[in-house]
Design an enzyme around this catalytic site. Structure first.
Site, mmCIF file in Angstrom:
data_model
loop_
_atom_site.group_PDB
_atom_site.id
_atom_site.type_symbol
_atom_site.label_atom_id
_atom_site.label_comp_id
_atom_site.label_asym_id
_atom_site.label_seq_id
_atom_site.Cartn_x
_atom_site.Cartn_y
_atom_site.Cartn_z
ATOM 1 N N HIS A 278 -1.422 -2.527 -4.905
ATOM 2 C CA HIS A 278 -2.102 -0.728 -5.014
ATOM 3 C C HIS A 278 -1.354 0.335 -5.743
ATOM 4 O O HIS A 278 -0.471 0.801 -5.733
ATOM 5 C CB HIS A 278 -3.410 -1.799 -5.545
ATOM 6 C CG HIS A 278 -4.496 -0.361 -6.161
ATOM 7 N ND1 HIS A 278 -3.430 0.581 -7.259
ATOM 8 C CD2 HIS A 278 -5.768 -0.487 -5.502
ATOM 9 C CE1 HIS A 278 -4.714 1.521 -7.383
ATOM 10 N NE2 HIS A 278 -6.024 1.160 -6.710
ATOM 11 N N HIS B 26 6.145 0.429 -15.196
ATOM 12 C CA HIS B 26 5.027 0.435 -14.921
ATOM 13 C C HIS B 26 3.867 -0.592 -15.653
ATOM 14 O O HIS B 26 4.622 -0.818 -16.815
ATOM 15 C CB HIS B 26 4.065 2.313 -15.208
ATOM 16 C CG HIS B 26 2.659 2.054 -14.887
ATOM 17 N ND1 HIS B 26 1.572 1.999 -14.953
ATOM 18 C CD2 HIS B 26 2.680 3.072 -13.254
ATOM 19 C CE1 HIS B 26 0.588 2.242 -13.905
ATOM 20 N NE2 HIS B 26 1.401 2.566 -12.975
ATOM 21 N N ASP C 178 5.705 6.342 -8.131
ATOM 22 C CA ASP C 178 6.222 6.213 -7.334
ATOM 23 C C ASP C 178 7.282 6.281 -6.149
ATOM 24 O O ASP C 178 7.878 6.376 -5.576
ATOM 25 C CB ASP C 178 5.453 4.554 -6.921
ATOM 26 C CG ASP C 178 4.259 4.463 -7.461
ATOM 27 O OD1 ASP C 178 3.881 5.318 -6.341
ATOM 28 O OD2 ASP C 178 4.041 3.558 -8.469
#
Length: 428
Positions: free
Chosen positions: A265, A306, A363
């Site tokens: 996560h 993603h 990210d």
């Protein structure tokens, strides 16, 4: 207009009519809440096909690459707003006017200090403790200090708790970092902006005046905005589930932090840096890209593609621009950052990545920015938690403010059927 219904046919039972709910955006949903009364449950591991709640806060369209907070696109908010304005929006449903924003920002600044006794907690942790371990403990302990606002049925208590959490999380996060270094814990400065103040507490020292680059503060603020909320993910669902028991909000946010700590996560941007370490050198890129394309090779390029966004991550568009601004300003000659930029170039141009829609995600860029600023990878998830606190508290407050039930997922039991217990001396 006739309400749409789904008909469920189960052998040996009468047909069941299930209402079909129509959202303002997104897919229609079949209301299966009446199944229990008819002796049935649904089986949905990971809840990937189940809406666990009704919400007005955030909408994601993964196919179209769209993220909306209260109806506003993340791209527009990142370009025209700042983190505290987004906080106001998530909590209140509308953007503030000038007077409302000034009052909101002023109240947040009035809550940035933490109780002096909380500083003593840090001495109980090992110096090499992971910052997330410290943050979990400290945030959960806040409920021991704020007995004046723990009535979850009181709207004013919920509001002051929201202010306290949003204001104190940067202070606690910076304290986690400083403690590990053995440096003095820095007090917040309320003359600074939210992101600027965080960087002051992270990198300042009592011996000299803190000078924070506006470019770095702006990049940090965008990281906060882009991670503020992301609908019903694992940590947000954890906060809602904990909150459904009536637990106090500090305990619920600590539960969310714990869920976020999991590498599947909140650890994605840290995984990007670990991947760059594994690749090692720009001369090895072709080898590792080939490994990533080989379906029989376990190596994966972290920070690309993603789970939710099947197209380009809309947050990555914003973060990419910010990433290049930071690298240009700092002029860092870092082989790891050079390696990251080469990977980005390949991913944006290689037909394989385009076909698979493996574009750099938020990210990838946030990890590079945080490294360039000088933040260690162990702090990446802490900063994620800091950013996401407003989303967690907004969802918690939305649930508590409306009728709700305690969360109670069902299971598909596949263990032993009922059996008798044999005396100890007769067992094989």
């Amino acid at each position: 207009m006739t309400e749409k219904k789904a008909i469920l046919k189960v052998e040996g039972r009468d047909d069941l009519e299930l209402p079909i709910l129509t959202p303002t955006l997104g897919r229609e949903e079949i209301d299966v809440s009446s199944l229990t009364a008819n002796g049935l449950f649904t089986f949905d591991p990971g809840f990937t096909s189940t809406a666990s709640c009704e919400s007005k806060i955030t909408y994601i369209d993964g196919e179209a690459g769209k993220l909306l907070h209260r109806g506003y696109s993340i791209e527009e908010l990142a370009a025209k707003s700042d983190y505290l304005e987004v906080c106001y929006l998530l909590l209140n449903g509308e953007l503030p006017n000038a007077e409302q924003k000034e009052a909101f920002v002023g109240t947040v600044k009035n809550h940035t200090m933490v109780h002096e006794q909380i500083r003593n907690f840090f001495n109980g942790f090992r110096r090499d403790a992971h910052p997330m371990a410290i943050m979990c403990g400290v945030v959960g302990a806040l409920s021991a200090f704020y007995h004046d606002s723990l009535d979850i049925t009181n709207a004013e208590h919920r509001e002051v708790t929201a202010f306290r959490l949003i204001a104190k999380m940067p202070t606690i996060a910076a304290m986690c970092y400083k403690y590990g270094l053995g440096q003095p814990l820095m007090y917040p400065r309320n003359d600074l902006g939210y992101a600027e103040n965080f960087l002051h507490m992270m990198f300042g020292n009592p011996c000299e005046e803190t000078q924070v680059s506006p470019t770095l503060a702006r990049a940090m603020d965008k990281i906060f905005i882009l991670h503020a909320d992301h609908e019903q993910n694992a940590s947000t669902s954890t906060v809602r589930l904990a909150g459904s028991s009536g637990a106090n909000p500090f305990a619920c946010i600590a539960a969310g932090i714990s869920a976020l700590w999991g590498p599947a996560h909140g650890g994605a941007n840290e995984a990007v840096l670990n991947m760059l370490d594994e690749i090692g050198d720009i001369s090895q890129i072709e080898t590792y890209v080939a490994k990533a394309k080989d379906k029989n090779d376990p190596f994966k390029l972290m920070g690309f593609g993603h789970r939710v966004y099947k197209n380009y991550d809309p947050r990555a568009t914003v973060m990419r621009e910010s990433c290049h601004e930071v690298l240009n300003e700092l002029g860092i000659n870092d082989p790891k950052l050079e390696l990251a930029m080469k990977l980005e170039e390949i991913a944006l141009n290689d037909p394989y990545f385009k076909e698979k829609k493996l574009f750099p995600n938020v990210d990838f860029y946030s990890g590079i920015i945080l490294k360039a600023i000088g933040i260690p990878t162990s702090m990446f998830t802490v900063i994620f938690a800091l950013s996401r606190t407003v989303g967690w508290i907004a969802h918690w407050n939305e649930m508590i403010s409306n009728p709700y039930k305690i969360g109670r997922p069902r299971q598909l039991y596949t263990g032993e059927t009922e059996r008798s217990m044999e005396p100890l001396n007769e067992r094989d």
